[in-house]
Design an enzyme around this catalytic site. Structure first.
Site, short mmCIF file in Angstrom:
data_model
loop_
_atom_site.label_atom_id
_atom_site.label_comp_id
_atom_site.label_asym_id
_atom_site.label_seq_id
_atom_site.Cartn_x
_atom_site.Cartn_y
_atom_site.Cartn_z
N ASN A 62 0.81 -1.05 -0.07
CA ASN A 62 0.04 0.02 0.05
C ASN A 62 0.90 1.26 0.09
O ASN A 62 1.44 1.46 1.14
CB ASN A 62 -1.00 0.04 1.40
CG ASN A 62 -1.79 1.12 1.65
OD1 ASN A 62 -1.80 2.14 0.62
ND2 ASN A 62 -2.55 1.25 2.66
N LYS A 90 0.17 4.18 -0.18
CA LYS A 90 -0.87 5.36 0.24
C LYS A 90 -0.28 6.59 -0.66
O LYS A 90 -0.21 6.38 -1.75
CB LYS A 90 -0.23 5.69 1.59
CG LYS A 90 -0.26 4.59 2.43
CD LYS A 90 -0.14 4.67 3.73
CE LYS A 90 -0.18 3.46 4.61
NZ LYS A 90 -0.12 3.73 6.07
N HIS A 135 -9.54 0.56 4.78
CA HIS A 135 -8.30 1.05 5.82
C HIS A 135 -8.40 1.89 6.77
O HIS A 135 -9.35 2.83 6.88
CB HIS A 135 -7.09 1.57 4.73
CG HIS A 135 -5.73 1.66 5.37
ND1 HIS A 135 -5.50 2.67 5.93
CD2 HIS A 135 -4.76 0.75 5.04
CE1 HIS A 135 -4.18 2.62 6.54
NE2 HIS A 135 -3.78 1.23 5.85
N GLU A 176 -7.15 4.43 7.68
CA GLU A 176 -6.74 5.90 7.42
C GLU A 176 -8.03 6.33 6.60
O GLU A 176 -8.23 7.58 6.64
CB GLU A 176 -5.56 6.09 6.67
CG GLU A 176 -4.41 5.78 7.54
CD GLU A 176 -3.00 5.31 6.91
OE1 GLU A 176 -2.95 5.42 5.42
OE2 GLU A 176 -2.12 5.09 7.49
N GLU A 234 -5.17 -5.19 10.44
CA GLU A 234 -4.41 -4.20 10.82
C GLU A 234 -4.60 -3.40 11.97
O GLU A 234 -5.50 -2.39 12.30
CB GLU A 234 -4.41 -3.09 9.58
CG GLU A 234 -4.26 -3.82 8.07
CD GLU A 234 -3.49 -2.62 7.45
OE1 GLU A 234 -2.28 -2.97 6.97
OE2 GLU A 234 -3.94 -1.41 7.09
N GLY A 239 2.54 2.05 10.88
CA GLY A 239 3.49 3.05 10.53
C GLY A 239 4.30 3.23 12.04
O GLY A 239 4.99 4.35 11.91
N SER A 271 3.67 -2.20 10.41
CA SER A 271 4.93 -2.46 10.77
C SER A 271 5.62 -3.74 10.36
O SER A 271 6.50 -4.26 10.98
CB SER A 271 5.38 -1.99 12.11
OG SER A 271 4.82 -0.63 12.36
C1 PEP Z 1 -0.61 -0.02 6.18
O1 PEP Z 1 -0.95 1.36 6.30
O2 PEP Z 1 -1.52 -0.72 5.68
C2 PEP Z 1 0.51 -0.28 6.95
C3 PEP Z 1 0.48 -1.60 7.16
O3 PEP Z 1 1.41 0.54 7.05
P1 PEP Z 1 2.83 0.22 7.77
O4 PEP Z 1 3.44 -1.03 7.17
O5 PEP Z 1 3.91 1.23 7.26
O6 PEP Z 1 2.64 0.04 9.28
#
Ligand code: PEP
Length: 253
Positions: free
Chosen positions: A11, A13, A98, A100, A168, A174, A214
């Site tokens: 992803n 983003k 997601h 976000e 998630e 992040g 992460s």
């Molecule tokens: C995400 O936003 O889908 C995600 C998993 O981000 P990160 O790997 O940076 O934690």
């Protein structure tokens, strides 16, 4: 190799200009041949870069996905993109729900369900995201929260050929923090049970469950070895082809 194989999804983003997207997609495509058998690679660039990223991966096994879609096929929805448009651009998947989007755009389970249904209508595979907040985890409600989100966000009638679900934890995205392996296993077990309840035994068992939050080359092997983890949704680490491909390599290790 787990029975369902693995999906490693990146992803991106809202990152990068066209040159960055083209270079990143080309670098993923160049390394994709080394991915272990049974490991599918998916990149989800910003909508503005889907066409050029699609050109860069053409003829390879790397698949293309959107980061979101509108529930309608078309109409007066300024700034939105439909599942049909994503399909037309060569996408196979679309991320919906997601955190976000859930947090930043006030998207609840009912809307996520409609977006996932729109993806199915267009012939896309929705990757339906669910996950608890830190407060929900601290109050012992992670499994309950995620199971409830699965039941309310996943269209019934779907199966593993047309659906994936990503766990998630909001606090792990992040942040560099991840749940323990036991915590991931417990949530994925609850997700699987919710899917079996919703879709029936065979269909519920056929859906790939991704972990996201992460994931990096250094922790991918142990996370992907957890029971009921059938892939990863990768944010930050998907912006470096070597890291993304390293995560894919870990899926076959
Ligand atoms: C995400 O936003 O889908 C995600 C998993 O981000 P990160 O790997 O940076 O934690």
């Amino acid at each position: 190799m787990a029975e369902l194989g693995y999906l490693i999804a990146g992803n991106w983003k809202m990152n990068g200009l066209s040159g960055d997207a083209k270079a990143l997609a080309a670098a993923v495509a160049a390394g994709a041949g080394a991915a272990p058998a049974g490991v599918d690679l998916l990149i989800c660039p910003p909508a503005a870069h889907l066409a050029l990223a699609g050109d860069a991966i053409a003829g390879t096994a790397v698949r293309l996905g959107g980061q979101d879609c509108h529930e309608a096929a078309g109409g007066a929805f300024t700034g939105d993109i439909s599942a049909e448009m994503l399909k037309d651009l060569g996408c196979s998947h679309v991320i919906v729900g997601h955190s976000e989007r859930r947090d930043g755009h006030a998207e609840g389970d009912a809307l996520v369900w409609r977006k996932a249904s729109a993806a199915l209508r267009a012939g896309l595979i929705p990757i339906v995201c669910v996950g608890e907040t830190e407060q929900e985890r601290l109050s012992g409600k992670a499994e309950e929260t995620v199971a409830r989100q699965v039941r309310a966000s996943v269209p019934d009638g779907a199966d593993g050929t047309c659906l994936a679900v990503a766990y998630e934890p909001v606090w792990a995205i992040g942040s560099g923090r991840t749940p323990t392996n036991d915590e991931i296993a417990a949530v994925h077990k609850a997700m699987r049970a919710a899917l079996v309840g919703l879709l029936g035994d065979a269909k519920g068992a056929s859906v790939k469950l991704l972990y996201g939050g992460s994931v990096k080359p250094g922790n991918a092997k142990e996370i992907l070895a957890i029971h009921n983890v059938n892939g990863a949704l990768v944010g930050g680490a998907s912006l470096k082809a070597a890291d993304f491909l390293g995560i894919a390599a870990a899926a076959g290790a």
